[in-house]
Scaffold this motif. Structure first.
Motif, PDB file in Angstrom:
ATOM      1  N   PHE A  33      92.028 -40.157 111.943  1.00 60.22           N
ATOM      2  CA  PHE A  33      92.644 -38.889 112.339  1.00 60.22           C
ATOM      3  C   PHE A  33      91.651 -37.732 112.271  1.00 60.22           C
ATOM      4  CE2 PHE A  33      96.169 -41.337 110.317  1.00 60.22           C
ATOM      5  CZ  PHE A  33      96.781 -41.731 111.506  1.00 60.22           C
ATOM      6  N   GLY A  34      90.402 -38.012 112.640  1.00 59.95           N
ATOM      7  CA  GLY A  34      89.385 -36.968 112.687  1.00 59.95           C
ATOM      8  C   GLY A  34      88.738 -36.628 111.353  1.00 59.95           C
ATOM      9  N   MET A  35      89.102 -37.327 110.278  1.00 66.14           N
ATOM     10  CA  MET A  35      88.526 -37.062 108.954  1.00 66.14           C
ATOM     11  C   MET A  35      87.598 -38.212 108.571  1.00 66.14           C
ATOM     12  SD  MET A  35      91.837 -35.662 106.811  1.00 66.14           S
ATOM     13  CE  MET A  35      92.677 -37.220 106.951  1.00 66.14           C
ATOM     14  N   ALA A  36      86.490 -37.879 107.946  1.00 64.98           N
ATOM     15  CA  ALA A  36      85.569 -38.901 107.472  1.00 64.98           C
ATOM     16  C   ALA A  36      86.186 -39.612 106.264  1.00 64.98           C
ATOM     17  CB  ALA A  36      84.240 -38.272 107.091  1.00 64.98           C
ATOM     18  N   VAL A  37      86.389 -40.911 106.390  1.00 68.23           N
ATOM     19  CA  VAL A  37      86.997 -41.683 105.297  1.00 68.23           C
ATOM     20  C   VAL A  37      86.151 -42.904 104.959  1.00 68.23           C
ATOM     21  CG1 VAL A  37      89.357 -40.953 105.782  1.00 68.23           C
ATOM     22  CG2 VAL A  37      88.434 -42.948 106.954  1.00 68.23           C
ATOM     23  N   ASN A  38      84.936 -42.902 105.402  1.00 65.79           N
ATOM     24  CA  ASN A  38      84.064 -44.049 105.244  1.00 65.79           C
ATOM     25  C   ASN A  38      83.974 -44.488 103.786  1.00 65.79           C
ATOM     26  OD1 ASN A  38      82.482 -46.057 106.280  1.00 65.79           O
ATOM     27  ND2 ASN A  38      80.604 -44.860 106.229  1.00 65.79           N
ATOM     28  N   GLY A  39      84.390 -45.712 103.515  1.00 63.94           N
ATOM     29  CA  GLY A  39      84.306 -46.269 102.175  1.00 63.94           C
ATOM     30  C   GLY A  39      85.532 -46.041 101.311  1.00 63.94           C
ATOM     31  N   THR A  40      86.554 -45.342 101.819  1.00 63.55           N
ATOM     32  CA  THR A  40      87.758 -45.090 101.039  1.00 63.55           C
ATOM     33  C   THR A  40      88.628 -46.346 101.018  1.00 63.55           C
ATOM     34  OG1 THR A  40      87.751 -42.771 101.675  1.00 63.55           O
ATOM     35  CG2 THR A  40      89.806 -43.636 100.800  1.00 63.55           C
ATOM     36  N   ARG A  41      88.980 -46.800  99.817  1.00 66.31           N
ATOM     37  CA  ARG A  41      89.826 -47.982  99.678  1.00 66.31           C
ATOM     38  C   ARG A  41      91.288 -47.560  99.753  1.00 66.31           C
ATOM     39  NH1 ARG A  41      90.803 -51.828  94.602  1.00 66.31           N
ATOM     40  NH2 ARG A  41      91.895 -53.475  95.713  1.00 66.31           N
ATOM     41  N   ILE A  42      92.079 -48.320 100.508  1.00 67.28           N
ATOM     42  CA  ILE A  42      93.499 -48.032 100.681  1.00 67.28           C
ATOM     43  C   ILE A  42      94.289 -49.289 100.366  1.00 67.28           C
ATOM     44  CG2 ILE A  42      95.289 -47.408 102.343  1.00 67.28           C
ATOM     45  CD1 ILE A  42      93.171 -45.850 103.867  1.00 67.28           C
ATOM     46  N   ARG A  43      95.354 -49.111  99.603  1.00 68.79           N
ATOM     47  CA  ARG A  43      96.287 -50.199  99.301  1.00 68.79           C
ATOM     48  C   ARG A  43      97.680 -49.656  99.536  1.00 68.79           C
ATOM     49  NH1 ARG A  43      99.529 -52.023  95.246  1.00 68.79           N
ATOM     50  NH2 ARG A  43      99.734 -54.267  95.096  1.00 68.79           N
ATOM     51  N   PHE A  44      98.492 -50.405 100.295  1.00 66.97           N
ATOM     52  CA  PHE A  44      99.860 -49.966 100.542  1.00 66.97           C
ATOM     53  C   PHE A  44     100.753 -51.182 100.768  1.00 66.97           C
ATOM     54  CE2 PHE A  44      97.752 -50.139 104.631  1.00 66.97           C
ATOM     55  CZ  PHE A  44      98.683 -50.698 105.475  1.00 66.97           C
ATOM     56  N   ASP A  45     102.045 -50.969 100.581  1.00 68.15           N
ATOM     57  CA  ASP A  45     103.040 -52.012 100.799  1.00 68.15           C
ATOM     58  C   ASP A  45     103.857 -51.677 102.036  1.00 68.15           C
ATOM     59  OD1 ASP A  45     102.371 -53.420  98.468  1.00 68.15           O
ATOM     60  OD2 ASP A  45     103.649 -52.137  97.256  1.00 68.15           O
ATOM     61  N   GLU A  46     104.315 -52.731 102.695  1.00 72.48           N
ATOM     62  CA  GLU A  46     105.154 -52.577 103.882  1.00 72.48           C
ATOM     63  C   GLU A  46     106.309 -53.552 103.755  1.00 72.48           C
ATOM     64  OE1 GLU A  46     103.418 -52.261 107.919  1.00 72.48           O
ATOM     65  OE2 GLU A  46     104.383 -54.216 108.190  1.00 72.48           O
ATOM     66  N   ASN A  47     107.505 -53.070 104.013  1.00 68.85           N
ATOM     67  CA  ASN A  47     108.693 -53.921 103.993  1.00 68.85           C
ATOM     68  C   ASN A  47     109.040 -54.306 105.412  1.00 68.85           C
ATOM     69  OD1 ASN A  47     109.170 -53.695 101.145  1.00 68.85           O
ATOM     70  ND2 ASN A  47     109.827 -51.619 101.529  1.00 68.85           N
ATOM     71  N   VAL A  48     109.301 -55.594 105.630  1.00 70.53           N
ATOM     72  CA  VAL A  48     109.648 -56.095 106.954  1.00 70.53           C
ATOM     73  C   VAL A  48     110.940 -56.899 106.869  1.00 70.53           C
ATOM     74  CG1 VAL A  48     107.279 -56.117 107.814  1.00 70.53           C
ATOM     75  CG2 VAL A  48     108.154 -58.103 106.618  1.00 70.53           C
ATOM     76  N   PHE A  49     111.715 -56.817 107.927  1.00 69.55           N
ATOM     77  CA  PHE A  49     112.990 -57.552 107.989  1.00 69.55           C
ATOM     78  C   PHE A  49     113.045 -58.328 109.289  1.00 69.55           C
ATOM     79  CE2 PHE A  49     113.672 -53.901 105.350  1.00 69.55           C
ATOM     80  CZ  PHE A  49     114.385 -54.419 104.286  1.00 69.55           C
TER      81      PHE A  49
END
Length: 49
Positions: A33-49
């Protein structure tokens, strides 16, 4: 997202429905989204049905 991976954290089966929670883990590269995020670790959960 050169190293994205996901695991099934929870899986529930009650026919005719199936639900699950997926845990994603990855390291961003470049921009998001136009922001430098190089090397940023992301962890997230997603619920699916």
């Amino acid at each position: 997202m050169p190293d994205i991976s996901f695991n099934i954290a929870v899986l529930v089966c009650a026919p005719p429905m199936i639900a699950g929670r997926l845990t994603f883990d990855e390291t961003q590269a470049g921009q998001l989204f136009g922001m430098a995020v190089n090397g940023t670790r992301i962890r997230f959960d997603e619920n699916v049905f």
